[in-house]
Scaffold this active site. Structure first.
Site, PDB file in Angstrom:
ATOM      1  N   LYS A 181       0.838  -1.214   0.000  1.00 12.57           N
ATOM      2  CA  LYS A 181       0.000   0.000   0.000  1.00 12.57           C
ATOM      3  C   LYS A 181       0.873   1.264   0.000  1.00 12.57           C
ATOM      4  CE  LYS A 181      -3.625  -2.708   0.794  1.00 12.57           C
ATOM      5  NZ  LYS A 181      -4.920  -2.863   0.204  1.00 12.57           N
TER       6      LYS A 181
HETATM    7  C1  LIG Z   1      -5.766  -3.944   0.849  1.00  9.15           C
HETATM    8  C2  LIG Z   1      -7.222  -3.857   0.774  1.00  9.15           C
HETATM    9  C3  LIG Z   1      -8.043  -4.154   1.889  1.00  9.15           C
HETATM   10  C4  LIG Z   1      -7.521  -4.584   3.224  1.00  9.15           C
HETATM   11  O1  LIG Z   1      -6.542  -5.522   3.159  1.00  9.15           O
HETATM   12  P1  LIG Z   1      -5.750  -6.070   4.439  1.00  9.15           P
HETATM   13  O2  LIG Z   1      -4.805  -7.028   3.801  1.00  9.15           O
HETATM   14  O3  LIG Z   1      -6.727  -6.710   5.334  1.00  9.15           O
HETATM   15  O4  LIG Z   1      -5.060  -4.936   5.094  1.00  9.15           O
HETATM   16  C5  LIG Z   1      -9.401  -3.991   1.740  1.00  9.15           C
HETATM   17  N1  LIG Z   1      -9.953  -3.580   0.599  1.00  9.15           N
HETATM   18  C6  LIG Z   1      -9.210  -3.288  -0.490  1.00  9.15           C
HETATM   19  C7  LIG Z   1      -9.896  -2.792  -1.719  1.00  9.15           C
HETATM   20  C8  LIG Z   1      -7.824  -3.439  -0.442  1.00  9.15           C
HETATM   21  O5  LIG Z   1      -7.091  -3.181  -1.519  1.00  9.15           O
END
Ligand SMILES: *Cc1c(COP(=O)(O)O)cnc(C)c1O
Length: 372
Positions: A181
């Site tokens: 991210k």
């Molecule tokens: C990354 C992401 C999440 C959450 O992911 P985690 O791996 O639980 O931190 C939720 N929704 C979207 C659209 C994502 O890209």
């Protein structure tokens, strides 16, 4: 091999992590409050709650919004599966609707049509960091008496047309800090919510802030984020502007390098004042191209890529549990079939971008020849 993603972690992260390790306060310590405060300030919201993942944050946000078993939440089928799973956790039903072909976010007209009698809320996703059409969704929510929880897990740094950061419109919004991210804590997430007390309690087994050790007045979870992770988060927030600028620089280079490839669809440019917070660089292959073959051919040329994203309603669990089938959401299905994520990270060099572009051009040209 050019990897898909690569976090930027340096001396400042090491320094703050070391500070936590030496302090002996590894969980629910001062670094947690510091990370939350800093995040809230950055977004311009009153408060935020750090949690163990974006998924955990979505779960707590949906619970705080109010959801009963059997109720429905209207959301996008073109997303990471967590944005639908968090509804299923509560025995409720994600109701999907088709997406807008330009932005790839839920189409407000389709969302309005999907709102039924049992609808409790809307859960828009700012996919690939591009702001969902919140003004239109807010009108629907207001008319139909629905709450909105925003999945902003891919959208740190994005802005709406009115200048407000994504996640700062007064709804609950959830961010995520997995390693790919915009900022990372390894694993982690952040909930922006007016129900901070409830979120903080439920992430910590349902303990009220003023309650004694091991006393609990509601059902909760262990969704805490450690202070070690929060230290990473603070260091990453300090460099957020640089990270975002580097990501948009790489994206601009890609858009230039890929512009000549026929039939390839690139991420939509910003429009109407909306600003993307660059998360991934996803292209849609020309109609008729076989995605899996393309991914293999790219790998043979030293370029990592992956299908991004498969449609949620066509995943086997969702087909079996909710009876979904192909053809329900034609735009989402078409986009999902053709989308691949290319390597994308802040330190990516101009020559790496050129290398990916050249490989992709060869692969796409290969289709053109094999088709004719
Ligand atoms: C990354 C992401 C999440 C959450 O992911 P985690 O791996 O639980 O931190 C939720 N929704 C979207 C659209 C994502 O890209």
């Amino acid at each position: 091999m050019i990897p898909l993603a690569q976090p930027v972690v340096g001396a400042r992260e090491e320094e703050l992590v070391l500070e936590v390790l030496r302090s002996g306060r590894l969980s629910l310590g001062p670094m947690l409050a510091r990370f939350e405060r800093m995040f809230a300030e950055r977004l311009g919201v009153p408060q935020a709650s750090a949690v163990s993942s974006g998924t955990a944050g979505l779960h707590l946000a949906v619970r705080a919004a109010g959801i009963e078993p059997g109720q429905e939440v209207v959301t996008s089928p073109f997303s990471f599966v967590a944005s639908a799973n968090c509804v299923v956790y509560e025995g409720a039903r994600p109701v999907f609707c088709d997406i807008d072909r330009r932005t790839l976010n839920i189409d407000p007209d389709a969302a309005a049509a999907a709102v039924g009698e049992n609808a409790a809320g809307l859960l828009p996703v700012h996919i690939f960091g591009y702001p969902a059409d919140l003004p239109a969704l807010e009108r629907i929510a207001q008319q139909r008496g629905l709450w909105i929880v925003e999945d902003a897990c891919e959208a740190l740094g994005a802005r709406h047309g009115d200048g407000r950061p994504v996640g700062a419109r007064g709804h609950q919004a959830v961010f995520a800090f997995y390693a790919n991210k915009q900022i990372t804590t390894g694993e982690g997430g952040m909930v922006v919510s007016e129900h901070k007390e409830r979120i903080d309690s439920e992430r910590n087994q349902g303990r009220a802030p003023d309650m004694g050790w091991l006393d609990h007045d509601r059902l909760g979870f262990n969704y805490r984020l450690s202070d070690v992770a929060c230290a990473l988060g603070v260091a990453q927030l300090e460099r957020l502007d640089d990270l975002l600028a580097a990501r948009s620089r790489v994206a601009a280079r890609y858009s230039e390098a890929l512009a000549g490839i026929e039939g390839l669809e690139l991420p939509c440019p910003d429009e109407g004042g909306d600003v993307r917070g660059w998360f991934v660089y996803v292209v849609q292959l020309p109609q008729g191209a076989d995605r899996d073959t393309a991914i293999k051919a790219l790998r043979e040329r030293g370029v990592d890529s992956k299908p991004y994203l498969p449609a949620i309603h066509l995943m086997s669990f969702y087909r079996e549990r909710f009876g979904h089938r192909e053809g329900e959401f034609p735009v989402a299905e078409d986009v999902a079939r053709r989308s691949i994520a290319l390597p994308f990270f802040p330190q990516m060099t101009e020559s790496q971008v050129a290398e990916v572009a050249e490989a992709l051009e060869q692969v796409v040209a290969g289709y053109a020849t094999s088709r004719s």
